[in-house]
Design a protein around this motif. Structure first.
Motif, short mmCIF file in Angstrom:
data_model
loop_
_atom_site.label_atom_id
_atom_site.label_comp_id
_atom_site.label_asym_id
_atom_site.label_seq_id
_atom_site.Cartn_x
_atom_site.Cartn_y
_atom_site.Cartn_z
N LYS A 143 71.87 18.34 62.60
CA LYS A 143 70.56 18.98 62.48
C LYS A 143 70.51 19.65 61.11
CE LYS A 143 67.49 22.40 64.63
NZ LYS A 143 67.61 23.52 63.67
N GLU A 144 69.65 19.14 60.26
CA GLU A 144 69.55 19.61 58.90
C GLU A 144 68.21 20.32 58.68
OE1 GLU A 144 71.99 19.23 56.79
OE2 GLU A 144 73.24 17.71 57.77
N PRO A 145 68.16 21.21 57.68
CA PRO A 145 66.88 21.83 57.32
C PRO A 145 65.95 20.79 56.70
CG PRO A 145 68.59 22.42 55.75
CD PRO A 145 69.27 21.69 56.86
N PRO A 146 64.70 21.14 56.46
CA PRO A 146 63.77 20.19 55.83
C PRO A 146 64.36 19.61 54.55
CG PRO A 146 62.60 22.15 56.55
CD PRO A 146 64.06 22.43 56.74
N LEU A 147 64.23 18.32 54.37
CA LEU A 147 64.83 17.64 53.23
C LEU A 147 63.97 17.79 51.98
CD1 LEU A 147 65.97 14.33 54.97
CD2 LEU A 147 67.33 16.36 54.50
N SER A 148 64.62 18.06 50.88
CA SER A 148 63.95 18.08 49.58
C SER A 148 64.26 16.75 48.90
CB SER A 148 64.47 19.25 48.74
OG SER A 148 63.84 19.26 47.48
N VAL A 149 63.31 15.85 48.92
CA VAL A 149 63.53 14.48 48.47
C VAL A 149 63.39 14.39 46.95
CG1 VAL A 149 62.79 12.09 48.71
CG2 VAL A 149 62.63 13.64 50.65
N MET A 164 82.73 -5.70 69.41
CA MET A 164 81.97 -5.64 70.65
C MET A 164 80.94 -4.51 70.65
SD MET A 164 85.09 -6.30 73.33
CE MET A 164 84.01 -6.59 74.71
N PHE A 165 81.10 -3.53 69.77
CA PHE A 165 80.23 -2.36 69.79
C PHE A 165 78.92 -2.64 69.07
CE2 PHE A 165 78.86 1.80 68.10
CZ PHE A 165 78.61 2.40 69.31
N THR A 166 77.83 -2.42 69.77
CA THR A 166 76.50 -2.68 69.21
C THR A 166 75.66 -1.40 69.24
OG1 THR A 166 75.64 -3.37 71.37
CG2 THR A 166 76.52 -5.10 69.92
N PHE A 167 74.68 -1.36 68.35
CA PHE A 167 73.86 -0.16 68.25
C PHE A 167 72.48 -0.54 67.69
CE2 PHE A 167 74.88 -0.77 63.91
CZ PHE A 167 73.99 -0.03 63.15
N ARG A 168 71.58 0.43 67.77
CA ARG A 168 70.30 0.32 67.06
C ARG A 168 69.87 1.71 66.64
NH1 ARG A 168 66.29 -0.65 71.88
NH2 ARG A 168 65.70 1.49 72.37
N VAL A 169 69.03 1.77 65.64
CA VAL A 169 68.50 3.03 65.14
C VAL A 169 67.04 3.14 65.55
CG1 VAL A 169 67.98 4.43 63.10
CG2 VAL A 169 70.05 3.03 63.17
N SER A 170 66.71 4.22 66.25
CA SER A 170 65.33 4.52 66.61
C SER A 170 64.88 5.69 65.75
CB SER A 170 65.20 4.88 68.09
OG SER A 170 65.56 3.78 68.90
N CYS A 171 63.98 5.44 64.85
CA CYS A 171 63.63 6.43 63.84
C CYS A 171 62.18 6.87 64.00
CB CYS A 171 63.84 5.83 62.44
SG CYS A 171 63.68 7.03 61.11
N ARG A 172 61.99 8.19 63.90
CA ARG A 172 60.64 8.77 63.85
C ARG A 172 60.51 9.54 62.56
NH1 ARG A 172 58.88 12.37 68.48
NH2 ARG A 172 56.91 12.09 67.38
N CYS A 173 59.37 9.40 61.93
CA CYS A 173 59.16 9.99 60.63
C CYS A 173 57.76 10.58 60.58
CB CYS A 173 59.33 8.90 59.57
SG CYS A 173 59.26 9.49 57.89
N THR A 174 57.67 11.91 60.46
CA THR A 174 56.36 12.57 60.42
C THR A 174 56.35 13.60 59.30
OG1 THR A 174 57.13 14.19 62.07
CG2 THR A 174 55.94 12.27 62.90
N GLY A 175 55.17 14.06 58.95
CA GLY A 175 55.06 15.07 57.91
C GLY A 175 55.09 14.47 56.52
N ALA A 176 55.57 15.25 55.56
CA ALA A 176 55.56 14.84 54.15
C ALA A 176 56.40 13.60 53.90
CB ALA A 176 56.04 16.00 53.28
N ILE A 177 57.55 13.48 54.59
CA ILE A 177 58.43 12.35 54.37
C ILE A 177 57.77 11.03 54.76
CG2 ILE A 177 59.54 12.38 56.65
CD1 ILE A 177 61.40 11.95 53.33
N ALA A 178 56.85 11.10 55.74
CA ALA A 178 56.17 9.89 56.20
C ALA A 178 55.23 9.33 55.14
CB ALA A 178 55.42 10.18 57.49
N LYS A 179 54.86 10.17 54.18
CA LYS A 179 53.99 9.69 53.10
C LYS A 179 54.76 8.88 52.07
CE LYS A 179 50.92 13.71 53.58
NZ LYS A 179 50.36 14.90 52.90
#
Length: 482
Positions: free
Chosen positions: A73-79, A194-209
């Motif tokens: 859990k990170e603070p808001p990212l400064s991109v 044998m190990f499989t995975f997927r990434v489920s990503c949600r992106c909202t706010g400024a980063i979504a732009k």
């Protein structure tokens, strides 16, 4: 906001639970009371907390949607400027060190073993309930009916790798039981082939732009392939990696259970969202020897949620629709609480119930979208409240789920008892000019006269989201006779 360091020791771990809008306070109360959680932090749509990794307690959370083990859990990212630099920073921040993943995955696997055992026990109970449901044709009669009504009518009872990191809905989660069951304990994550995975990503706010959820999911997914050698699988992965980045925080977590907390295995026919029903019953001040009535029970979701928590309380459900009542009876039997709940066919406008015989009335007032009515619900509301007011004893509670429109109508056109002044007063001060304009332009749809409920005192109101619909949980108390 400082970075949250996740403690994945056997004694305690950091979790988070997603919640419907407006239900965060109910999740906060539950995790504190049921899981002895500490460091509880509620944000929009999520509640973060630290607790022992005890699935028998965590699974009792009824107001949450999904439960996750928190990895980061990170603070808001400064991109930084430049898309390449920004993606590189996001990849490093959200993936981080391998040892953190390995420690969290080891705990996650331990939790999976407990969940599987609990599911096996639950499945056996469901099968037993179904057999009982098929063989049991017992009927229920109510002892609370008016004498002039008699006993009432009773209801019988492989593509390119990058294409696999597409963003999935937050409500979807798949774990491949066949794969996990064939891997020996404690070797799940070392068996890279044998190990499989997927990434489920949600992106909202400024980063979504700047980036789409698919772009971010693809970058994080590729990083995990390089770092651990895992294989992506969009359909039935062993592990789902949940990522949510917004203006408040950046989160990485693992769903602990295949089904959301909100999915109740004991509900055969669905109606009101179970999390909303739970929030309503927690406000109703139910205790031992309480008599609870839902006069528009539908398939009985509210009564089910209450009866599972308070099995020794007397619950009575009513509805005018025989088909709905049949589904309610089936639900109650499947849940194994038929000894606490009885049903009666009748109208909320003329309840066949003795006056002042009910401790709690709790009900979802129809919004008029699923089941039509011959009258506008705004016209029926005063009659409904009058009947509820009549059957509730002094000191009793009424909890209603109202559409925003009905709640606005309630505030604007009905007067309740003012506790401070001992007189009748509106739930709010004088009508706003906007309300007056609305009344003038919608005379056909709005009841123009004011109705009085001098024995009822408003206690609290909570906005909640029902998906595409916004609603209000409204609570009031009866302090005297009308």
């Amino acid at each position: 906001m400082a970075e949250t360091k996740v403690d994945c020791s056997p004694k305690r771990a950091r979790f988070f639970c997603t919640a419907g809008r407006g239900l965060e306070r109910f999740v906060t109360e539950e995790v504190t009371r049921k899981a002895s959680a500490v460091d509880v932090e509620a944000m929009s749509g999520k509640v973060f907390f630290t607790a022992e990794p005890d699935m028998y307690r965590l699974r009792q959370i009824k107001s949450g949607e999904r439960l996750f083990l928190l990895l980061r859990k990170e603070p808001p990212l400064s991109v930084p400027k430049g898309k390449g630099n920004a993606l590189s920073m996001l990849r490093e921040t959200m993936v981080g060190e391998s040892k953190v993943w390995i420690s969290a995955l080891d705990l996650w696997q331990n939790l999976q073993e407990t969940v599987q055992h609990m599911n096996d026990v639950q499945n056996d109970q469901i099968k037993a309930s179904k057999r009982k449901l098929e063989n049991d044709s017992a009927l229920y009669t109510s002892k609370l009916c008016k004498k002039e009504h008699g006993a009432g009518e009773v209801c019988i009872l492989d593509e390119h790798t990058s294409d696999k990191f597409l963003t999935q809905s937050e409500n979807q989660c798949f774990f491949n039981d066949e794969q996990t069951n064939n891997i020996p304990p404690k070797t799940l994550f070392s068996a890279k082939s044998m190990f499989t995975f997927r990434v489920s990503c949600r992106c909202t706010g400024a980063i979504a732009k700047l980036f789409t959820a698919q772009e971010l999911g693809r970058v994080i997914g590729k990083a995990l392939v390089r770092q651990f050698g895992w294989k992506p699988d969009l359909r039935k992965p062993i592990l789902e990696v949940f990522v949510h980045i917004n203006d408040l925080y950046s989160v990485v977590g693992f769903p602990i259970m295949r089904q959301p907390l909100a999915n109740r295995a004991y509900i055969q026919s669905t109606g009101l969202r179970s999390t909303t029903a739970w929030a309503m019953v927690t406000l109703a001040e139910i205790s031992a020897k309480t008599i609870v009535l839902d006069p528009m029970c539908g398939v009985g979701t509210i009564l089910l949620e209450a009866a599972k928590e308070w099995p020794h309380v007397h619950f009575l459900g009513m509805d005018i629709n025989a088909s709905q009542l049949k589904n309610a009876v089936d639900n109650v039997k499947a849940a194994g609480v038929e000894g606490s709940v009885e049903f009666l066919k009748g109208s909320v406008l003329d309840l066949p119930i003795l006056s002042e015989s009910i401790d709690v009335v709790i009900s979802d007032i129809p919004f008029g979208k699923k089941f039509a009515s011959s009258k506008n619900m705004k016209e029926l509301l005063p009659e409904i409240l009058c009947e509820m007011e009549r059957v509730v004893r002094i000191g009793g509670i009424i909890v209603l789920l109202l559409s925003q429109s009905l709640h606005h109508h309630l505030k604007a056109h009905f007067q309740f008892k003012d506790v401070k002044n001992g007189s009748t007063a509106r739930t709010e001060n004088d009508l706003l000019q906007k309300d007056k304009n609305e009344m003038a332009s919608n005379k056909k749809d709005i009841v123009m006269k004011t109705d009085y409920f001098e024995s009822l005192v408003p206690i609290e109101a909570h906005p909640v989201s029902l998906g595409v619909t916004e609603a209000i949980i409204f609570k009031c108390k009866k302090l005297s006779n009308p």
